[in-house]
Design a protein around this motif. Sequence first.
Motif, PDB file in Angstrom:
ATOM      1  N   UNK A 186       0.826  -1.210   0.000  1.00 18.42           N
ATOM      2  CA  UNK A 186       0.000   0.000   0.000  1.00 18.42           C
ATOM      3  C   UNK A 186       0.854   1.250   0.000  1.00 18.42           C
ATOM      4  N   UNK A 187       1.965   1.220   0.776  1.00 18.13           N
ATOM      5  CA  UNK A 187       2.857   2.384   0.806  1.00 18.13           C
ATOM      6  C   UNK A 187       3.415   2.669  -0.583  1.00 18.13           C
ATOM      7  N   UNK A 188       3.811   1.583  -1.279  1.00 17.38           N
ATOM      8  CA  UNK A 188       4.356   1.763  -2.626  1.00 17.38           C
ATOM      9  C   UNK A 188       3.307   2.388  -3.535  1.00 17.38           C
ATOM     10  N   UNK A 189       2.053   1.904  -3.391  1.00 23.70           N
ATOM     11  CA  UNK A 189       0.987   2.434  -4.239  1.00 23.70           C
ATOM     12  C   UNK A 189       0.774   3.926  -3.990  1.00 23.70           C
ATOM     13  N   UNK A 190       0.783   4.286  -2.694  1.00 23.33           N
ATOM     14  CA  UNK A 190       0.556   5.698  -2.373  1.00 23.33           C
ATOM     15  C   UNK A 190       1.694   6.546  -2.921  1.00 23.33           C
ATOM     16  N   UNK A 191       2.929   6.037  -2.782  1.00 24.85           N
ATOM     17  CA  UNK A 191       4.068   6.802  -3.298  1.00 24.85           C
ATOM     18  C   UNK A 191       3.959   7.010  -4.797  1.00 24.85           C
ATOM     19  N   UNK A 192       3.555   5.947  -5.502  1.00 24.31           N
ATOM     20  CA  UNK A 192       3.475   6.121  -6.952  1.00 24.31           C
ATOM     21  C   UNK A 192       2.303   7.034  -7.294  1.00 24.31           C
ATOM     22  N   UNK A 193       1.254   7.004  -6.467  1.00 22.17           N
ATOM     23  CA  UNK A 193       0.129   7.920  -6.677  1.00 22.17           C
ATOM     24  C   UNK A 193       0.588   9.365  -6.498  1.00 22.17           C
ATOM     25  N   UNK A 194       1.395   9.592  -5.453  1.00 26.78           N
ATOM     26  CA  UNK A 194       1.909  10.942  -5.194  1.00 26.78           C
ATOM     27  C   UNK A 194       2.748  11.409  -6.371  1.00 26.78           C
ATOM     28  N   UNK A 195       3.620  10.516  -6.868  1.00 32.64           N
ATOM     29  CA  UNK A 195       4.464  10.895  -8.014  1.00 32.64           C
ATOM     30  C   UNK A 195       3.611  11.220  -9.226  1.00 32.64           C
ATOM     31  N   UNK A 196       2.571  10.388  -9.438  1.00 33.96           N
ATOM     32  CA  UNK A 196       1.677  10.573 -10.573  1.00 33.96           C
ATOM     33  C   UNK A 196       0.981  11.939 -10.491  1.00 33.96           C
ATOM     34  N   UNK A 197       0.482  12.260  -9.274  1.00 31.45           N
ATOM     35  CA  UNK A 197      -0.203  13.532  -9.092  1.00 31.45           C
ATOM     36  C   UNK A 197       0.751  14.692  -9.324  1.00 31.45           C
ATOM     37  N   UNK A 198       1.987  14.534  -8.803  1.00 30.16           N
ATOM     38  CA  UNK A 198       2.964  15.607  -8.948  1.00 30.16           C
ATOM     39  C   UNK A 198       3.302  15.816 -10.418  1.00 30.16           C
ATOM     40  N   UNK A 199       3.343  14.722 -11.189  1.00 30.77           N
ATOM     41  CA  UNK A 199       3.685  14.874 -12.606  1.00 30.77           C
ATOM     42  C   UNK A 199       2.550  15.546 -13.365  1.00 30.77           C
ATOM     43  N   UNK A 200       1.329  15.505 -12.803  1.00 38.88           N
ATOM     44  CA  UNK A 200       0.215  16.240 -13.405  1.00 38.88           C
ATOM     45  C   UNK A 200       0.278  17.725 -13.063  1.00 38.88           C
ATOM     46  N   UNK A 201       1.236  18.110 -12.232  1.00 38.30           N
ATOM     47  CA  UNK A 201       1.368  19.524 -11.899  1.00 38.30           C
ATOM     48  C   UNK A 201       0.824  19.905 -10.535  1.00 38.30           C
ATOM     49  N   UNK A 202       0.268  18.921  -9.798  1.00 38.35           N
ATOM     50  CA  UNK A 202      -0.232  19.220  -8.466  1.00 38.35           C
ATOM     51  C   UNK A 202       0.939  19.342  -7.492  1.00 38.35           C
ATOM     52  N   UNK A 203       0.924  20.378  -6.685  1.00 40.28           N
ATOM     53  CA  UNK A 203       1.926  20.498  -5.634  1.00 40.28           C
ATOM     54  C   UNK A 203       1.497  19.607  -4.473  1.00 40.28           C
ATOM     55  N   UNK A 204       2.424  18.819  -3.953  1.00 35.89           N
ATOM     56  CA  UNK A 204       2.082  17.931  -2.847  1.00 35.89           C
ATOM     57  C   UNK A 204       2.890  18.327  -1.621  1.00 35.89           C
TER      58      UNK A 204
END
Lengths: 337, 315
Positions: free
Chosen positions: A196-214
């Motif tokens: 689950x941690x890996x999934x969340x991390x990749x989700x965060x990266x994905x969101x950041x690549x869309x331009x969202x600041x995290x």
Amino acid sequence: MAERATVEPDTGSDSGPDSRPETGPDTVIATRALTKRYRGGQLAVDGLDLAVPAGSVFGFLGPNGSGKTTTIRMLMGLIEPTSGTARVLGQPMPRATRTVLPQVGALIEGPALYGFLSGRDNLLRYDSADPTADPRTRRTRVAAALDRVGLTAAGSKKAKAYSLGMKQRLGLAAALLQPRRLLVLDEPTNGLDPQGMREIRSLVRELASDGTTVFLSSHLLDEIEQVCSHAAVMAQGRLITQGPVAELAAGARGRLVVTTPDAGDAARVLKEQGVADVVVEEDRVTGEPPDDRDRDLAEVNAALVSAGVRVRGFGLERASLEDAFVALTGEGFDVAG
Amino acid sequence: MSRAEASEVSGVSGISEVSEITDVAAGSGTAEVVGVRKPSVLWTLGLLRNELVTTLRRWRTIALLGVLAAVPVLVGIAVKIETSDGGGGGGGGPAFVSQITNNGLFLVFTALAATLPFFLPMAIGVIAGDAIAGEANAGTLRYLLVAPAGRTRLLLTKYATTLAFCVVATLVVAVSALIVGALLFPLGELTTISGTRISFGEGLGRAFLIALIVAASLIGIAALGLFISTLTGSGIAAMATTVGLLITIQILDQIPQLHAIQPYFFSHYWLSFADLMRDPVYWDDLLRNLGLQGLYAAVFGTAAWARFTTKDITA
């Protein structure tokens, strides 16, 4: 206490520590001398100057009780600062909550759910609380958010039957109900298994690549190192440092590590060569390399060999963010402030 | 997404909280998919709708309504058993109880008179006390506020829902009583307290009016409960305090030495609804009751607003 070394983000100006942090369009979160003193007199946050550049994945680090959550609550307009100002997306908080918060997704101090409602109904409720959320697209957006965190199958289950990890995912789904400019995630991987941690991390990266600041708070240093482009370190309510992760880690110098059966001799020679803080652990001798950069470590090695020390291994251990943290705070990471 | 838009919106809402309603009215009905979405008047009511549905679907609410519906059933059965022995029964008991055997419609009045002093306000106290404190307790309050629900809007939504529950709870008692009354006793023309006779249709109309007056009698305790709810982070504590205050006020209202302050107790004029069964209707106490409820709503509503909009949300 370690002295405050404020590393300006690369987008910031070369302003000194007492000038206003950059609040231009490239700064998503900017606080100026932000202070919170609770009614009991306890100083939770003390003169915080934080600058989060747009498009960054910003790690917010600090031991328990260092004022991270109080800071996040002030940024989200839940707590009124005692003094100082906070600007989110260029607008003052808590005054502009109505225009700022629809563009912000937040997970604060873990998820909070209505146990008597299903996961889907929880999201429908949170979405209906947002006056800018279109009720016509509500169901499809909720379904998409559930899908994004892998809860589609459990969407009809009552939230009280959820495991901690599922609750965490549902909390994340609530933050993802709309396209956001900023995501504030407080310990998002808490309670998740490694997968689950890996999934969340990749989700965060994905969101950041869309331009969202995290804006990601975590107590897991390796998590910050893996995901974040920038980081800030808090201790006892004060900001100790902030800046790009690479610079922070570089700030702490690596340690010289010599592996040898002649540990005693090695320690003596290293001291002669100007190596400070020499520590002997069985066949490992470590120390801080000499200060003067022009002194080649090869000379240190040569000195060891010419002194008859049998060297098995010789090298510089790369500094991690954890080393940087310990160097800055002078204390272990899990010590409460 | 355009930053010019963001600053433009900031200019509109610079006055923040106070300008909430005008601000909302300024927003158009359409929103961009990306960028700054504007609130819509209609959409802001989404929370109220969700709150109403969520509250009424909760098991706790259904259980409270179930208890309220059971009271007329018990009263009706008790009266039926009592009178089937041929004994007329003396005075005593709630208002109108002696007339039920002649006309089932009186069970509505009796049931409302029996539930108004305790069962109804206790149910309101549970809903109102839990309104904010329950959300704080569960931690869901912070997520509603960052959604952002808006503190004023959330408080108004909670109060409106509590008032809606007042109406629903009263109607549940009245309808249950009407059904039980119709099943166990004859219906027909009825005699008012003044001794005149009115048709069953008009009696039904007055019963409905009485139910509304009883619901309005609960406005005060609803505001008081909501205020208490903003003071604590524990739903149970807020519910217990509200119900405790209700009992205390009821007891104090019985102590003759306190007659000077008793007209200011929210429960003082509650039973004045019986004046609607006079012919002509005696309005004085009814209006005093409504005025007092309005006063409580204004005072404690303002206090709740002042408290809630400035409170640090640490739960």
